[in-house]
Motif scaffolding. Sequence first.
Motif, PDB file in Angstrom:
ATOM      1  N   TRP A 182       0.798  -1.170  -0.047  1.00  0.00           N
ATOM      2  CA  TRP A 182       0.056  -0.097   0.149  1.00  0.00           C
ATOM      3  C   TRP A 182       0.916   1.171  -0.016  1.00  0.00           C
ATOM      4  N   TYR A 185      -1.942   5.814  -1.675  1.00  0.00           N
ATOM      5  CA  TYR A 185      -3.220   6.391  -1.959  1.00  0.00           C
ATOM      6  C   TYR A 185      -3.620   7.381  -0.957  1.00  0.00           C
ATOM      7  N   LEU A 188      -9.778   7.678   0.605  1.00  0.00           N
ATOM      8  CA  LEU A 188     -10.871   6.859   0.353  1.00  0.00           C
ATOM      9  C   LEU A 188     -12.176   7.397   0.419  1.00  0.00           C
ATOM     10  N   HIS A 223     -13.957   4.393  -3.560  1.00  0.00           N
ATOM     11  CA  HIS A 223     -12.732   4.310  -4.718  1.00  0.00           C
ATOM     12  C   HIS A 223     -11.479   4.996  -3.981  1.00  0.00           C
ATOM     13  N   LEU A 224     -10.480   4.402  -4.181  1.00  0.00           N
ATOM     14  CA  LEU A 224      -9.233   4.732  -3.663  1.00  0.00           C
ATOM     15  C   LEU A 224      -8.515   5.845  -4.609  1.00  0.00           C
ATOM     16  N   ASN A 225      -8.290   6.784  -4.013  1.00  0.00           N
ATOM     17  CA  ASN A 225      -7.558   8.016  -4.832  1.00  0.00           C
ATOM     18  C   ASN A 225      -5.960   7.890  -4.660  1.00  0.00           C
ATOM     19  N   LEU A 226      -5.449   7.680  -5.850  1.00  0.00           N
ATOM     20  CA  LEU A 226      -3.869   7.783  -5.694  1.00  0.00           C
ATOM     21  C   LEU A 226      -3.243   8.983  -5.425  1.00  0.00           C
ATOM     22  N   PRO A 273      -1.365   2.166  -9.334  1.00  0.00           N
ATOM     23  CA  PRO A 273      -2.294   1.497  -8.510  1.00  0.00           C
ATOM     24  C   PRO A 273      -1.916   0.245  -7.940  1.00  0.00           C
ATOM     25  N   PRO A 322      -4.283  -1.963  -5.451  1.00  0.00           N
ATOM     26  CA  PRO A 322      -5.190  -1.803  -4.498  1.00  0.00           C
ATOM     27  C   PRO A 322      -5.479  -3.107  -3.998  1.00  0.00           C
ATOM     28  N   ASP A 347      -9.102  -0.969 -10.944  1.00  0.00           N
ATOM     29  CA  ASP A 347      -8.043  -0.022 -10.307  1.00  0.00           C
ATOM     30  C   ASP A 347      -8.396   0.916  -9.350  1.00  0.00           C
ATOM     31  N   GLY A 348      -8.685   0.397  -8.027  1.00  0.00           N
ATOM     32  CA  GLY A 348      -9.112   1.417  -6.937  1.00  0.00           C
ATOM     33  C   GLY A 348     -10.528   1.470  -6.842  1.00  0.00           C
TER      34      GLY A 348
END
Length: 753
Positions: free
Chosen positions: A102, A114, A117, A134-137, A143, A145, A170-171
């Motif tokens: 991570w 990331y 979230l 959604h995960l924000n890079l 990515p 995840p 992806d995320g």
Amino acid sequence: MLRNKHPRIVAPVALSALLALATNCVSVVGDRCDEPDLPPCPNGTACIDRRCRPVGDIDAGGMAGAAGGGSSGGTAGGSSGGSAGGSSGGAGPLCPTACSYWEYCFSGSCVARYSSLTLVTPARTRSDFTASAHLNLSGGALPNPPSALRLELRDADGGLSEVSMRLIDDGGFLSDPISAARETRYEMTARWLDAGLSAVATTVIDLTAPTFVVSWPAAPVRLVDLDGGLDQRDPADADAGVTAWRRDETVPITIASEANDIDPSTIRLQVSSFEVPLGDAGVCSSDGGFCRVASVELWRPTWRAYRGGMPVAVSAADTAGNLASVDGGQVRVTRWRWRLVIPNLRDANLSSAVGIDQSGFIYAATRFGNSGTLNAYSPDGEPLFRRTVPGVMFPPIIGALGSPNGPMVYLTECDATCSQVSGIAFGLRNGSTPSATWLQPAPRPEANLPVVTSSVGRNVETAFLSWLDPATNRPVLGWRAVIGAGEDDGGVVVSSASPTANLLGPLVANGRNLFVPDRDSNRVFGFESAYNFNSPVQSPLGFPGSAGGILTITSLLIDSSGALIGSGMSANGYQAFRLTYPSNVTIAPNSNGPMVVFLSKGPELVMLREDDIGNGQTRARVCTGVLGAAPFCSSDDSENLQLPLALGEGGLLYTASRDVASDKTALQVRDFATLAVLWSAPSSASPVHGFALDCRRPGAGTLIGEGGDTTPSLYALIVDSRGVDANADWPLIRHDPRNTNDRAASLVPYTCP
């Protein structure tokens, strides 16, 4: 095949490994690696959590060195360059230990891959739903995840549950369905425990439809002027204890709810058959809830009644989708506009004692014995003036030319002994002294008084009147020419060359052409009226034309082609005919009963026919059809149709019907195509002794006429025709509300915009 959908950051590898990537089928960082048939991960990576992930991430500087650094770059970031080196760049420092998946290596340190979230759920719903996350890079990171997140749900009672959120890209993550079986409020938290990220959202499960209150104010107070005889109250309102709204009024209907989550786009307001547009609905005070006010034009719904209720229905949904339908009750509506009690109106016996000018002002004539009055009223029935005149013989004829006091109004009257007849022209709205009068001895004034408008260099109105000259015992046709606001002298148009000729039949005109039947024969005389400065010139039109087979002509009108359509007595009873000059005539058979023509619209005629129904009884029917073909007639044996008749806009036919059992006469409104009765007025409020159609407001028309069971009165009723039928050739008994008997008279002022 080289699988490289996205730019990837790779760990430093040997030159041979880079060449292998370019020539062999090898996965790259980020590709899936959890299937047996997938290529192996490249050197420096491992299959972690189903994807090829760097064993030890490098930062952007290291990437530059590996992918093509400068003179000091190389596979290890050294100073001698390398085959993959470029002209610039250099490797940054590597992280001393491998970063967690991570994280990623940046400038020698493991930092969060990331930044945050995000959790998305519906604010309100009544159905099972899903949550998405959604995960924000972070900037520059690739990515990587997890395969799933955990979603915790805490309901309004404090209960805690958990569902899984699976990785979908992806995320991006999507939860399993969450039940909306009961009303509650969910506080939801999505968590990635390894990375220490979380996000919260709230969803309300709402299963209860909103409630609405639908209301409208009381109708306006109606004017009552007992001294002037005006009463704008519907007599039925006293029995109901409430004032009805009028068919031509606009009622504000309020839709209110204590709920504050109403979706305005879902509101539907139905009044009778009409869905009310709500785009312009106003906002009203709601105390934190919802409130809208819609202006409802009561003339818009289809409504087949004289008075009664228009049902009101409301439906709307809240933002959760709960739909509510409300019966709002009924708006009490009437077609009553006003009534004027006018003494001696019934005694006028004029078939239609009413004329309406082009601005909607109303003129009514009365007669009692050898005296009478001319009365003027506003469109709302308010009295303007009353003038005493000798015995009125025919309805007032309203001119089209204006004057400082309004249009010219023409009357035919006889003196106290009825030994002479007068044609009077008033310049009206204020009851001024008659501006023109001409007198002739006439023991038997008979004919109608059409107004003919002709123009030769200037606007002229010519009023015609026929009488019998007792000195010569010959019929005389007289005229009165009015130029603008002034007038010229009257004169004689023609004196019949035959002492037996009797030009006392119904006069009709078609612009400058005047047609006069011989009352004692089947001949029709025609004249052309032209005005040249101060000298009216009359010339024959090639008549008399003979309606062969007709013994006496009793009714006459002119169709769109200029042909004369009429009825007369024959050896077989009343028959209809069509006459084109000089003398081409078509006689309609009357095998189904005597028939009299009164109105026309294109080739179709409106007639009254008397049928023998057996047992010594007859019934008068209203019929439509073309000349020479079997007509289509009403068939109700419980009624006798009678005059008046009128064709209104919208395909409506207005008739008067006398009920055989009660011997009471009522106004009926019929579908012109089928002759079916759509609605009728009570006999106590029916102008059945003569009426005219007018239009004073957009969308609704007015029928004004004389009637009443006991007290002679002038009534104004709101009808669905927007004035007269402007497509008809002869829509009223005297062609138009001005009573001109002139086919060329414009109907446009008596139609709604």
